[in-house]
Write a protein that holds these residues in place. Sequence first.
Motif, mmCIF file in Angstrom:
data_model
loop_
_atom_site.group_PDB
_atom_site.id
_atom_site.type_symbol
_atom_site.label_atom_id
_atom_site.label_comp_id
_atom_site.label_asym_id
_atom_site.label_seq_id
_atom_site.Cartn_x
_atom_site.Cartn_y
_atom_site.Cartn_z
ATOM 1 N N THR A 50 0.847 -1.181 0.000
ATOM 2 C CA THR A 50 0.000 0.000 0.000
ATOM 3 C C THR A 50 0.890 1.241 0.000
ATOM 4 O O THR A 50 1.734 1.398 0.885
ATOM 5 C CB THR A 50 -0.889 0.016 1.256
ATOM 6 O OG1 THR A 50 -1.635 -1.206 1.295
ATOM 7 C CG2 THR A 50 -1.850 1.184 1.209
ATOM 8 N N VAL A 54 -1.369 6.795 0.456
ATOM 9 C CA VAL A 54 -2.777 6.393 0.485
ATOM 10 C C VAL A 54 -3.413 6.796 1.810
ATOM 11 O O VAL A 54 -2.849 6.608 2.886
ATOM 12 C CB VAL A 54 -2.897 4.872 0.265
ATOM 13 C CG1 VAL A 54 -4.274 4.383 0.660
ATOM 14 C CG2 VAL A 54 -2.618 4.529 -1.189
ATOM 15 N N ARG A 55 -4.625 7.326 1.715
ATOM 16 C CA ARG A 55 -5.410 7.666 2.899
ATOM 17 C C ARG A 55 -6.462 6.568 3.069
ATOM 18 O O ARG A 55 -7.362 6.432 2.239
ATOM 19 C CB ARG A 55 -6.071 9.026 2.707
ATOM 20 C CG ARG A 55 -6.893 9.509 3.907
ATOM 21 C CD ARG A 55 -7.470 10.888 3.609
ATOM 22 N NE ARG A 55 -8.323 11.366 4.672
ATOM 23 C CZ ARG A 55 -7.897 12.001 5.751
ATOM 24 N NH1 ARG A 55 -6.602 12.218 5.905
ATOM 25 N NH2 ARG A 55 -8.739 12.419 6.685
ATOM 26 N N ALA A 56 -6.340 5.782 4.134
ATOM 27 C CA ALA A 56 -7.212 4.617 4.300
ATOM 28 C C ALA A 56 -7.962 4.693 5.622
ATOM 29 O O ALA A 56 -7.482 5.264 6.607
ATOM 30 C CB ALA A 56 -6.401 3.330 4.236
ATOM 31 N N THR A 60 -3.461 -0.736 7.135
ATOM 32 C CA THR A 60 -2.711 -1.140 5.943
ATOM 33 C C THR A 60 -1.299 -1.521 6.369
ATOM 34 O O THR A 60 -0.891 -1.293 7.513
ATOM 35 C CB THR A 60 -2.643 0.000 4.913
ATOM 36 O OG1 THR A 60 -1.801 1.048 5.432
ATOM 37 C CG2 THR A 60 -4.032 0.545 4.591
ATOM 38 N N CYS A 133 -12.806 -5.385 2.901
ATOM 39 C CA CYS A 133 -13.221 -4.052 3.324
ATOM 40 C C CYS A 133 -13.749 -4.088 4.758
ATOM 41 O O CYS A 133 -14.658 -4.858 5.064
ATOM 42 C CB CYS A 133 -14.293 -3.510 2.384
ATOM 43 S SG CYS A 133 -14.969 -1.913 2.886
ATOM 44 N N GLU A 135 -14.718 -1.131 6.293
ATOM 45 C CA GLU A 135 -15.308 0.191 6.479
ATOM 46 C C GLU A 135 -16.810 0.169 6.193
ATOM 47 O O GLU A 135 -17.277 -0.575 5.330
ATOM 48 C CB GLU A 135 -14.614 1.203 5.571
ATOM 49 C CG GLU A 135 -13.118 1.295 5.828
ATOM 50 C CD GLU A 135 -12.445 2.360 4.975
ATOM 51 O OE1 GLU A 135 -13.063 3.413 4.719
ATOM 52 O OE2 GLU A 135 -11.290 2.131 4.549
ATOM 53 N N THR A 159 -17.425 4.182 -2.616
ATOM 54 C CA THR A 159 -17.154 4.649 -1.265
ATOM 55 C C THR A 159 -17.696 6.057 -1.062
ATOM 56 O O THR A 159 -17.849 6.816 -2.021
ATOM 57 C CB THR A 159 -15.644 4.663 -0.970
ATOM 58 O OG1 THR A 159 -15.045 5.778 -1.637
ATOM 59 C CG2 THR A 159 -14.975 3.383 -1.434
ATOM 60 N N THR A 174 -11.391 5.561 3.443
ATOM 61 C CA THR A 174 -10.801 5.312 2.134
ATOM 62 C C THR A 174 -11.716 5.901 1.074
ATOM 63 O O THR A 174 -12.891 5.540 0.996
ATOM 64 C CB THR A 174 -10.617 3.812 1.883
ATOM 65 O OG1 THR A 174 -9.811 3.259 2.934
ATOM 66 C CG2 THR A 174 -9.961 3.556 0.540
ATOM 67 N N ASP A 178 -8.348 5.946 -3.684
ATOM 68 C CA ASP A 178 -7.455 5.008 -3.001
ATOM 69 C C ASP A 178 -8.016 3.596 -2.903
ATOM 70 O O ASP A 178 -7.364 2.712 -2.342
ATOM 71 C CB ASP A 178 -7.154 5.519 -1.586
ATOM 72 C CG ASP A 178 -6.347 6.806 -1.596
ATOM 73 O OD1 ASP A 178 -5.467 6.941 -2.468
ATOM 74 O OD2 ASP A 178 -6.608 7.681 -0.749
ATOM 75 N N ALA A 179 -9.210 3.371 -3.439
ATOM 76 C CA ALA A 179 -9.861 2.063 -3.293
ATOM 77 C C ALA A 179 -9.026 0.937 -3.895
ATOM 78 O O ALA A 179 -8.900 -0.144 -3.316
ATOM 79 C CB ALA A 179 -11.248 2.093 -3.936
ATOM 80 N N VAL A 182 -5.992 0.121 -1.602
ATOM 81 C CA VAL A 182 -6.318 -0.470 -0.297
ATOM 82 C C VAL A 182 -6.905 -1.862 -0.443
ATOM 83 O O VAL A 182 -6.531 -2.780 0.305
ATOM 84 C CB VAL A 182 -7.276 0.459 0.487
ATOM 85 C CG1 VAL A 182 -7.731 -0.210 1.783
ATOM 86 C CG2 VAL A 182 -6.599 1.787 0.782
#
Length: 514
Positions: A50, A54-56, A60, A133, A135, A159, A174, A178-179, A182
Motif C-alpha cells: 500500500t 494512500v489515505r485509508a 494497511t 473491506c 469500512e 465509497t 478510504t 485510493d480504493a 487499499v
Amino acid sequence: MSVLKPFLAISRSKCLRSNVSTLRRHMCQSASQMSKQQEIRTGTSTVKNTPVSVRAGQPTSYTHPHLVQPGEITFGINREEYSERRHKLMERLNKTEGKHHIVILPATPRRYMIDKIPYLYRQDTDMLYLSGCLEPDCVLVLHTLPGRSVPLHKSVMFTPRHEPSQELWDGPRTGPTDASSVWGVDLGLPHSELTRYLNLLERDLQSPTIWYHYQTVANPNINRQLQGWLNGGRQGGVESPKSHIHELRVIKSPAEMNLMRQTCRISGESIAATMEATRAPVTEHQLFAIVDYQSRMRGADHLAYPPVVAGGTRANIIHYINNNQIINPGDMVLMDAGSEFRGYSGDVTRTWPISGEFTAAQRDVYEAVLEVQQTVIAACVQYPTLDHLFSVMCAKLGKVLQELCILPMNFTDGQLMRAAYGFCPHHVSHYLGMDVHDTPLVPRNRRLVPGSVITVEPGIYISEKNTGVPGRYLGIGIRLEDDVLITEDGVEVLSNSCPKHPDEIEAIVGADYK
C-alpha cells in the motif's frame, strides 16, 4: 457515443482529460490485468504494497505493519486470495442461467446505541470475504465484461467521498481514488455514481442477472438508493448471491485455517485461564470479565458473541446471557465463549465446579457428556453430514443416560433417541468461521469436506422439575464444545488448548490461588 462517457466527469484527477476510448479500455480491463499495478519485488516473489500516500480508513501495511504485512489486505489474507475468491464466485454464477452477471454487496452501516455513540462496528461477512473491506457504507460491485468470458470480470468499490467534518469524529475513510490501492479492486468510484454506473452497465451487458440479497437488507440507506434502479423494468432477474458465497466460505483456505487455529487456540486458552482464576463464591459477571480480558490479552479483537456464564441450575438455560447471579460453593458454571481474531470466530464451551472438585453426581454426568462428545468427534473422520452427527449424538446420549439410570433399559432405539433429545434439545454441530454460526445456507444434509470447520457440542440438561430422574442429578446442566477442522487425514481439534478431562479440570480450577 459510449454509454460510459458520463464517467469522464466523476473524478477530479487526470481522468477528467481522458477520452472515451481510454475510459472504456480502463473499465473493461480484467482484474488480472489491473492487478499488476502497485507492485514491489521482494526476493523472487511479487508483493503488492500500500503506497505511503494512500489515505485509508482501515489498517494497511504502512499504517499498521504489526497487523498487516506487505501484500495483505487484512491480517493473514493477501490480495491474490481476495481476487481468487471473486473469480470463484463469478465462475459459480456463470454456471447458472444468464450470460452476464452483476453482483452488488453493500457494507453494513455504522449503528448507534444512542445519539452519536456507535456500537462496535462489524462488517457484513460476505462483503468482507470478497473484498477485505472493514469500512461502513461501501458497496462492492462485481460484473462480467462485454465480449469477455467469465471468470474475467471487473470489481468496483463505491465509497463515500471524504468529508473532513465527519472524519474529525470518526477518523479517515478510504476514498474512491485510493480504493484500488487499499482493497485491490479494479476501480473506485464515489457513492453518488452507484445507480448511474449500474444503469449504464446494464445497458452494455444487455439484460444481465442481478445478484443482490434484497430479502434481508445489509444496509438500509444503500437499499433505498438502489430501489429505483431495482424496481425499473428489466428482462433479467434479481437473485440472492448468498448461497453461492456460503458454498465458497464453508471450505477454508490454508490462510483461513491458520486464522481459525489462532482464534480457537485463544478461545480455549482464555477459558482455561478463567478456570485458573475461579474461586468460590464468584459472580457470573466477574467470570465474564475474566474471559473477556484473557481473550483480548492473547490478541483477540473482542469476544465473538455475548458469552454464556451460567452458574448452578441456570446452565439448563441454553442461551443464558444475563450473567448477573452469584455462583455459590458446590455449584458448577457452564461457560460458552469464543474469541474473534482478525475476522474469524472461535466457539468453546466448558463446565467446571466452582470449588475445584466435582461431586459424584456432577462427575458422572460430566463423564457421560465427554463420552458422547468423543464418539461424535470420532465419527467426523468419515465425512458424515451434520444431521448424521446429530443422530450419532442422540444414539450415544441415550445409552449413557441408561447407564446413569435416567432412561429405562427397555426402550427401543427409536424411543431412546427421542428421549435423549429431551435432555439435549439442540443440534450437536454447526459450521464455524467468520461468523459463529457460519454459512447457514449450506444444508446440514451435505457431507462434510476437508477444509470445513464445525463445532461438536453435546450436552445434558436436567431440570429441577424433572420428577423421573434420580434426585442426585436434578438441576445439573453440562455442555462440552470443541472446534474441529475436517482434514484429508481425519480431524484436528482446534480448541484443545482448553483442558477437558475431569482430572485436568480439577487440577487447574483455582490454580491462581493455590
